[in-house]
Design an enzyme around this catalytic site. Structure first.
Site, PDB file in Angstrom:
ATOM      1  N   TYR A 125       0.851  -1.186   0.000  1.00 33.68           N
ATOM      2  CA  TYR A 125       0.000   0.000   0.000  1.00 33.68           C
ATOM      3  C   TYR A 125       0.889   1.239   0.000  1.00 33.68           C
ATOM      4  CZ  TYR A 125      -3.957   2.975   1.524  1.00 33.68           C
ATOM      5  OH  TYR A 125      -4.939   3.937   1.625  1.00 33.68           O
ATOM      6  N   LYS A 153      -1.594  -1.414  -3.941  1.00 34.01           N
ATOM      7  CA  LYS A 153      -2.714  -0.491  -3.798  1.00 34.01           C
ATOM      8  C   LYS A 153      -2.122   0.906  -3.846  1.00 34.01           C
ATOM      9  CE  LYS A 153      -6.248   1.212  -0.619  1.00 34.01           C
ATOM     10  NZ  LYS A 153      -6.815   1.156   0.752  1.00 34.01           N
TER      11      LYS A 153
END
Length: 284
Positions: A125, A153
């Site tokens: 992320y 992400k």
């Protein structure tokens, strides 16, 4: 996925299972539990474990469950990763270590150590606005060699950088910023990790399907339809606050309680949210 709390601030596992079932029924392939929207900074390790197990029980084989395990302490992150694997999670969301601003070599060592710790696939992320440091292109390309680092992400919003990573690795990209969902899908993202999808899962499913079918006219129409909802949930205060208010309006949860330092949406914010969700066609 949000983490529901009772008005006294205690964890509400029954409500969590209801939300999980609702989201699975609305067309979500996977649910991220214990992420930022799930207020993970204010839940204990024991609560995180309970949430993973409760959501797994609620959704069965209808959706994958990805456990957020990232912290700014590698040893703690590994502990959470092992616990999530033991609980039955299908994958891990590992955020960039925040606040302490590690150098890129430190990021590589951190992400590698976490990926080495379990047999689960890792979704990195990249969110420099919260973490204080980005995961640079060359770092992502290097990390892609790890067999369990499989996806990113992205909440950095650098389309050119992501295009280079996509061209040089097999990493799967997920958009982590709802205002950019269509843009990311157009350059090759495989999906979205969305906050607004709590209230708009069918619409985002249609948007993704339209992109896959190369129907950009429909995709653009859906993206533009959802602009008021995205602005209402993501721009007026913290997203977890507003999306809980949205789920309460939709009747999915009874309480929109959050834990300090977050505070519930004000009446004025809720009124504006209601108007914008109506404009996007999400409530009557």
């Amino acid at each position: 996925m949000i983490t529901p709390f009772r008005p006294d601030g205690s964890l509400d596992l029954d409500a969590a299972q209801k939300v999980a079932g609702y989201l699975a029924d609305q067309g979500n392939d996977a649910l991220i539990v214990n992420g930022t929207t799930g207020e993970a900074p204010t839940t204990s390790d024991a609560e995180k474990d309970q949430l993973v197990r409760a959501v797994l029980e609620a959704v069965g084989d209808r959706a994958q469950v990805i456990a957020g395990v990232g912290t700014n302490d590698t040893a703690h992150t590994i502990e959470l990763a092992k616990a999530a694997e033991a609980a039955g999670a299908h994958g891990l969301l590992v955020v960039t270590p925040y606040y302490n601003k590690p150098p890129q070599e430190g990021l590589k060592a951190h992400f590698t150590a976490v990926a080495d710790a379990t047999g689960l696939p890792n979704l990195l992320y990249d969110i420099p606005g919260r973490a204080g440091v980005e995961v640079r292109t060359e770092t992502l390309i290097a990390l892609a060699d790890h067999p369990r680092i499989v996806a990113v992400k992205d909440a950095k919003g650098d389309v050119a950088a992501a295009t280079k990573v996509l061209a040089n690795t097999d990493l799967a990209y997920y958009c982590g910023a709802d205002e950019l969902n269509l843009a990311w899908l157009s350059i090759g993202a495989v999906g979205i990790a969305s906050v607004v999808a709590h209230a708009a899962s069918p619409q985002y499913r249609q948007l993704i399907d339209a992109v896959v079918a190369q129907d950009l006219v429909t995709a653009r129409e859906l993206d533009r339809q959802l602009i008021p909802a995205v602005e209402a949930i993501m721009t007026r205060t913290q997203g977890a606050i507003m999306v809980k208010a949205a789920l309460k309006l939709l009747g999915v949860i009874e309480h929109a309680a959050v834990r300090l330092p977050l505070i519930e949406a004000t009446p004025a914010q809720t009124d504006a949210l209601t108007t914008d969700l109506k404009t996007s066609g999400l409530v009557a």
